[in-house]
Design an enzyme around this catalytic site. Structure first.
Site, PDB file in Angstrom:
ATOM      1  N   HIS A  15      43.795 -10.685  -2.263  1.00 22.90           N
ATOM      2  CA  HIS A  15      44.433 -10.231  -3.323  1.00 22.90           C
ATOM      3  C   HIS A  15      44.062  -8.509  -3.452  1.00 22.90           C
ATOM      4  O   HIS A  15      43.069  -8.256  -2.959  1.00 22.90           O
ATOM      5  CB  HIS A  15      44.305 -11.023  -4.533  1.00 22.90           C
ATOM      6  CG  HIS A  15      42.703 -11.029  -4.986  1.00 22.90           C
ATOM      7  ND1 HIS A  15      42.028 -10.146  -5.395  1.00 22.90           N
ATOM      8  CD2 HIS A  15      41.919 -11.949  -4.530  1.00 22.90           C
ATOM      9  CE1 HIS A  15      40.697 -10.530  -5.713  1.00 22.90           C
ATOM     10  NE2 HIS A  15      40.714 -11.608  -5.167  1.00 22.90           N
ATOM     11  N   GLU A  88      39.677 -19.614  -5.042  1.00 27.53           N
ATOM     12  CA  GLU A  88      38.262 -18.810  -4.579  1.00 27.53           C
ATOM     13  C   GLU A  88      37.305 -19.876  -4.994  1.00 27.53           C
ATOM     14  O   GLU A  88      37.296 -20.901  -5.708  1.00 27.53           O
ATOM     15  CB  GLU A  88      37.912 -17.596  -5.431  1.00 27.53           C
ATOM     16  CG  GLU A  88      36.632 -16.963  -5.108  1.00 27.53           C
ATOM     17  CD  GLU A  88      36.389 -16.522  -3.630  1.00 27.53           C
ATOM     18  OE1 GLU A  88      36.059 -17.699  -3.083  1.00 27.53           O
ATOM     19  OE2 GLU A  88      36.467 -15.529  -3.418  1.00 27.53           O
TER      20      GLU A  88
END
Length: 208
Positions: A15, A88
């Site tokens: 990202h 994550e």
């Protein structure tokens, strides 16, 4: 082992920039958005991927990854699918802190965590656990997508896990990889077992 047939290709995109990545803070479960710079980075990556022949876009459910994936969806017309396995690492009590702050408050725990992938941060998730769920997510994504080109939008640790898996690298290899925001990696996954890393931390699209 020689490879056979046409592989499934994963394009792994980290990202774009977030406020926590600028400050180098542990950002795991925190659902932070992209900064304006991060949005521009995501758009630049999407522009590069527009002609990449992507057949599927799969993203972590966290907002920073979804925002990045949506930029690619806008230029390719491919819908975005979320996969929780690509989120994550949960850094537990260390969430939102810098490495220096963690080292000051939890020196023994940090040393143990850096030395053993089975050790988790207090209240968090070990790298061994992350590896297990990321690998399971990859298998789900590749199932039925033979010979497709798949964009996976995720985070530092899951992408490093996939690279390590492709290279058959030991867990300490994670600490020897650097992955920039909005960077691309490319891995070929062959049905008969082997994988081939084609690129790593490619940020050419950010240099324009």
């Amino acid at each position: 082992m020689p490879v056979q047939g046409e592989p499934a290709v994963t394009l792994l995109l980290r990202h774009g920039q977030t406020p926590m990545s600028v400050q180098k803070r542990y950002a795991g479960r925190s659902d932070v958005p992209l900064t304006d710079t991060g949005l521009r980075q995501a758009a630049a990556a999407a522009k590069r991927l527009a002609s990449a022949g992507i057949g599927a876009i799969v993203t972590s459910p966290l907002r920073r990854a979804v925002q990045t994936a949506e930029e690619a969806a806008a230029v390719t017309g491919v819908p975005v699918v979320t996969e929780d396995g690509f989120r994550e690492t949960d850094f537990g009590d260390w969430e939102g802190l810098t490495f220096a702050e963690v080292r000051e408050r939890w020196p023994a725990e940090l040393t143990a965590w850096l030395a053993d992938p089975a050790v988790a941060p207090p209240g968090g998730e070990s790298f061994a656990e992350v590896s297990e769920r990321v690998t399971a997510a990859l298998h789900r994504v590749l199932a039925g997508r033979e010979r497709q080109r798949i964009l996976i939008v995720s985070h530092v640790t899951p992408i490093k896990m996939l690279v390590a898996a492709a290279l058959l690298a030991p867990p300490p290899a994670l600490y020897r990889m650097h992955l920039d925001v909005a960077a691309l990696c490319e891995i070929d996954w062959y049905a008969d077992g082997p994988a081939v890393l084609r690129s790593f931390n490619d940020t050419a699209h950010l240099n324009h």
